[in-house]
Structure formats: structure tokens, C-alpha cells
Motif scaffolding. Structure first.
Motif, PDB file in Angstrom:
ATOM      1  N   UNK A 102       0.882  -1.263   0.060  1.00 40.27           N
ATOM      2  CA  UNK A 102       0.008  -0.059   0.118  1.00 40.27           C
ATOM      3  C   UNK A 102       0.925   1.066   0.204  1.00 40.27           C
ATOM      4  N   UNK A 103       0.232   2.542   0.044  1.00 42.08           N
ATOM      5  CA  UNK A 103       1.128   3.535   0.035  1.00 42.08           C
ATOM      6  C   UNK A 103       1.900   3.626   1.142  1.00 42.08           C
ATOM      7  N   UNK A 104       1.186   3.246   2.496  1.00 43.22           N
ATOM      8  CA  UNK A 104       1.757   3.422   3.776  1.00 43.22           C
ATOM      9  C   UNK A 104       3.049   2.529   3.766  1.00 43.22           C
ATOM     10  N   UNK A 105       2.809   1.332   3.282  1.00 40.47           N
ATOM     11  CA  UNK A 105       3.896   0.249   3.188  1.00 40.47           C
ATOM     12  C   UNK A 105       5.150   0.864   2.373  1.00 40.47           C
ATOM     13  N   UNK A 106       4.757   1.343   1.100  1.00 39.68           N
ATOM     14  CA  UNK A 106       5.762   2.202   0.160  1.00 39.68           C
ATOM     15  C   UNK A 106       6.430   3.231   1.060  1.00 39.68           C
ATOM     16  N   UNK A 107       5.701   4.086   1.831  1.00 39.52           N
ATOM     17  CA  UNK A 107       6.639   5.093   2.558  1.00 39.52           C
ATOM     18  C   UNK A 107       7.338   4.867   3.529  1.00 39.52           C
ATOM     19  N   UNK A 108       6.870   3.823   4.366  1.00 36.47           N
ATOM     20  CA  UNK A 108       7.742   3.428   5.417  1.00 36.47           C
ATOM     21  C   UNK A 108       8.914   2.426   5.042  1.00 36.47           C
ATOM     22  N   UNK A 109       8.885   1.706   4.001  1.00 33.02           N
ATOM     23  CA  UNK A 109       9.904   1.001   3.488  1.00 33.02           C
ATOM     24  C   UNK A 109      10.981   1.902   2.898  1.00 33.02           C
ATOM     25  N   UNK A 110      10.771   3.082   2.378  1.00 31.71           N
ATOM     26  CA  UNK A 110      11.442   4.124   1.943  1.00 31.71           C
ATOM     27  C   UNK A 110      12.204   4.798   2.997  1.00 31.71           C
TER      28      UNK A 110
END
Length: 444
Positions: A102-110
Motif C-alpha cells: 500500500x502507500x503506507x508500506x511504500x512510505x515506511x519501506x522508503x
């Protein structure tokens, strides 16, 4: 003004390669001058002075091919996952992961990945993103994280037909939207490319759509012949090798970058050279996926292809990649002389040159006018460290965790191994929580 001095400076500037007691003077976002500590302190007496106490001062590392979205795969166990080949790895692990993001996954992985970059002295990252669980806005999440952490980055989204036409079109739009956004920036900190997965997951119609949505001054970032499935697909469906097919669609060129290139022919190498296309080899990933060793020495020496090094998401530590690249070609070719000069040239010379096909200020060098991307490493040499043996000391003695200080674009991002201006503990805690949530969704 900022002075970083009393250290052993490895500048990568051929006119001033090594200074035993050197100092780097920084004004705003660029390097003002490099000289001895005494000279710089006398010339700039009012400047803030960071005394590195004999540590090594170097340009920041450049990673030319990364997958930030793979961050949360570390430690992940997927129910029933037992790959027998590379296609199993793609389908049952990576496509399952990115299909859930999800967008949250993408943000926190980044955020966690960029923190790790800073800690390992990586100041510029070319990333190839996929998050088919939520496509729209995902590059914006990576962009936000890069801005918050201050890492120089070039982003793209992996276009593929594997999830159907609607998702393919969404991926093309995500690239096109971010290319427009990045083009409006004036800080030389974020750039964009048109991302493509690989030939075997892209139809002619999809490639045409990508071309129609890509400005002329932006290139493609694509995987080429990483596995034999890519080779077979192109020959069986289109009657031509992968590189020839991409050439016919105008995908090759000086702004385009090809990852891997393990199974390509001499004629394909000629096309890559003739079009001045960049190639990035990723040794750790290739060994881990058991896909083989690319003919990198042949491409480098015989065809003079512009070749660099990437991590492919395997790590954020470019010194790890340097070490593995040094030995994989010796082992593969049965030649103890292989890669001694080629691999350090890829990492220290070519990676910055390739990155500068997008970024304006010179990268990977400490000299007047270059980008102020500087790292400090705590390294005690058991033997003399000289201009002649710099690369050997880095290869055999240094790791990313030797980095104590990281300055990017003139901003101190890490000092004495502590991040500056961000709550690192909060980033790790939120990342771990998000990663755990992703794991549960993948295995549900």
C-alpha cells in the motif's frame, strides 16, 4: 561555510587524488575547495570546522539500481514458498510482495531504506519501484521520504502487464505524473525515469503507451535478460533477441539504463554500445537468485559499455557489492586477475558519471563545484594507505558501517553515527510495525 578536515581525503579527483591531512570546504550545496587542513583553516577562519581526527573523507557512494520496496522482505517467511527457479522467485515472492504493498508500506519501506543508505554512506540512489497493491501516488511516498531524509534520488515505477491492462496503465500514469513533478524541481535532488519491468512482461502495445507518455529528455530503467525466461519469450513471441526488440521500440539510449544483461549476445552488446545505453550489474542479487554471472568483463573491456554497480535491493551497502563484484568474476572466469581494475572503475568512476546523465552537479568527486556529498569513515589501516592502494584498502578493509558522518547536498545528515534532524528511533519503530502488518497481509 563548513570545513571537514584533519582526515585522509580520497577525493577521486585525478588532479588531487589523495591528501594525508586533507580538508573539504563546503559552501551551501557544493564543494568550495579541497586542500590541506592548515590551508583551509587559514583561508576560511570563520567556517565551522568538523575535526574527523584522522578518519577517511570520501565522496558519497552512488547506487545505480535499487528496489526500495524490497526492504520489508528482510526476515519474511511466505507460507508455502519453496522456489525452484527464478520465475518461482519472481512470482511467489516479489510479485506477491509488491502486489500487496500500500502507500503506507511504500512510505515506511522508503524511510527505513533511506536511513540505511545514510548509515552506509550512500548519498544518491536510483530506484525501481513496484507496489501494485496501490499504484497511484506511490512514487510520491518515496519522494516524500527522500525529502525528509535528504537523500538524492532518481525514481521510476515498474510498468508490467502481469496484473492486467488497468494496472499497467496505472503504472504508466504514475511514471508520467512523477516525471512531470520532478521536472519542476530546481534543487537537483530528485529526478525521474520511465520504469519498465522486463521485456517478457510487456506487450508491444504497453511499450508504445510508455513511449507516448515519456518526454524525450527522460530515459527508461529496465531489467534485461536477468533470466532465460526473458530470452525465450522474446525469441518465441517476436522472433528477435531482447535487446533487438527494445532497440526497435527506441528504448535504448544514453538516458536509458539496463539492469543485469546476463544472457545477451555479442550483437546485443553492440547495440547497447552503439546507443550509449547504460548497464548496471548486480552481483549479490544474481548469485542469490542463482540466475548466473553476466559477461560484465567482456562488455566492459571489449565493447567499452558504460557499466556501473547496483544492489538490486539486496543491501544498501555499496562496499558489500564492491566485494562481491570483485570475486564473482574471478570465480566465474577462473581468472585471478579479473575485475581488479574494472569493478572499482564501475563503482567510483562510472556510477557517478551515469548518475550525472540526470543530476547536474558533479557527483562522486571532491573538487570545487561538485555536489557536497561527503562521507567520513572510521578506518584504521594496518598497512600504509597511499594514493596507489586506495581501492585495495576500501575493498578489503572498509564496510558501510565504517561510516560515521554523512553530508548530502551540503547538509549534515549523520554526525558521529547519529542521524541529524530526524527521529531515527521513531522511523525504525514505525517501519517494523508496518513490516509486521505487511507480513500478516501477505500470509493471510
Amino acid at each position: 561555510m563548513l570545513l571537514i578536515g584533519n582526515g585522509r581525503v580520497i577525493s577521486r579527483d585525478s588532479d588531487n587524488l589523495y591528501l594525508e591531512n586533507g580538508c573539504v570546504a563546503i559552501t551551501d550545496d557544493q564543494i568550495e575547495q579541497v586542500g590541506t587542513t592548515e590551508e583551509m583553516k587559514q583561508k576560511y577562519p570563520e567556517a565551522e570546522f568538523i575535526d574527523v581526527k584522522g578518519k577517511v573523507i570520501m565522496p558519497g557512494f552512488v547506487n545505480m539500481h535499487n528496489h526500495i520496496y524490497s526492504t520489508f522482505a528482510r526476515g519474511l517467511s511466505i507460507n508455502g514458498y519453496h522456489p525452484q527457479n527464478f520465475m518461482d522467485i519472481l512470482r511467489d515472492q516479489w510479485w506477491r510482495i509488491d502486489g500487496t504493498l500500500t502507500l503506507q508500506d511504500s512510505y515506511h519501506s522508503a524511510t527505513t531504506a533511506y536511513v540505511d543508505c545514510i548509515k552506509n554512506g550512500v548519498t544518491t540512489v536510483f530506484d525501481h519501484h513496484a507496489s501494485y497493491g496501490e499504484v497511484a501516488g506511490s512514487l510520491g511516498m518515496l519522494s516524500q521520504a527522500a525529502d525528509e531524509l535528504g537523500v538524492r534520488t532518481c525514481l521510476c515505477y515498474e510498468v508490467s502487464d502481469r496484473n492486467g491492462e488497468a494496472q499497467m496503465k496505472a503504472a504508466v500514469k504514475e511514471n508520467a505524473d512523477f516525471i512531470k513533478t520532478a521536472s519542476k524541481r530546481t534543487d537537483d535532488m530528485q529526478k525521474a525515469m520511465m520504469g519498465l519491468h522486463a521485456s517478457f512482461t510487456l506487450s508491444d502495445a504497453s511499450l508504445e503507451l510508455c513511449a507516448a507518455n515519456k518526454p524525450a529528455d527522460v530515459g527508461y530503467h529496465i531489467h534485461i535478460a536477468e533470466g532465460m525466461a526473458d530470452v525465450h519469450d522474446s525469441l518465441e513471441k517476436y522472433g528477435k533477441p531482447v535487446v533487438n526488440r527494445l532497440f526497435d521500440f527506441g528504448i535504448l539510449g544514453e538516458k536509458s539504463m539496463a539492469g543485469h544483461c546476463i544472457y545477451i549476445s555479442p550483437r546485443e552488446m553492440e547495440l547497447i554500445k552503439e546507443t550509449n545505453t547504460m548497464v548496471v550489474t548486480n552481483p549479490e542479487s544474481n548469485m542469490g537468485n542463482a540466475v548466473g554471472c553476466p559477461p560484465a568483463m567482456h562488455m566492459f573491456n571489449e565493447y567499452k559499455i558504460m557499466m556501473g554497480l547496483g544492489t538490486d535491493g539486496y543491501t544498501q551497502d555499496m562496499t558489500e557489492t564492491y566485494k562481491v563484484a570483485n570475486i564473482i568474476h574471478k570465480h566465474h572466469l577462473g581468472d585471478p586477475n579479473a575485475a581488479w581494475s574494472e569493478v572499482p572503475q564501475m563503482l567510483f568512476d562510472n556510477n557517478p558519471k551515469m548518475a550525472n546523465r540526470y543530476f547536474e552537479k558533479p557527483l562522486g568527486v571532491l573538487k570545487a563545484g561538485a555536489a557536497a556529498d561527503v562521507i567520513v569513515l572510521d578506518y584504521q589501516a594496518p598497512t600504509p594507505l597511499t594514493e596507489a592502494n586506495i581501492n585495495s584498502h576500501i575493498l578489503f578493509g572498509m564496510t558501510g558501517r565504517c561510516v560515521t558522518d554523512t553530508i548530502i547536498n551540503g547538509q549534515i545528515r549523520m554526525r558521529n553515527r547519529e542521524l541529524v534532524g530526524v527521529d531515527e528511533a521513531k522511523i525504525w519503530a514505525e517501519g517494523q510495525a508496518q513490516g509486521q502488518d505487511l507480513w500478516q497481509r501477505i500470509n493471510s
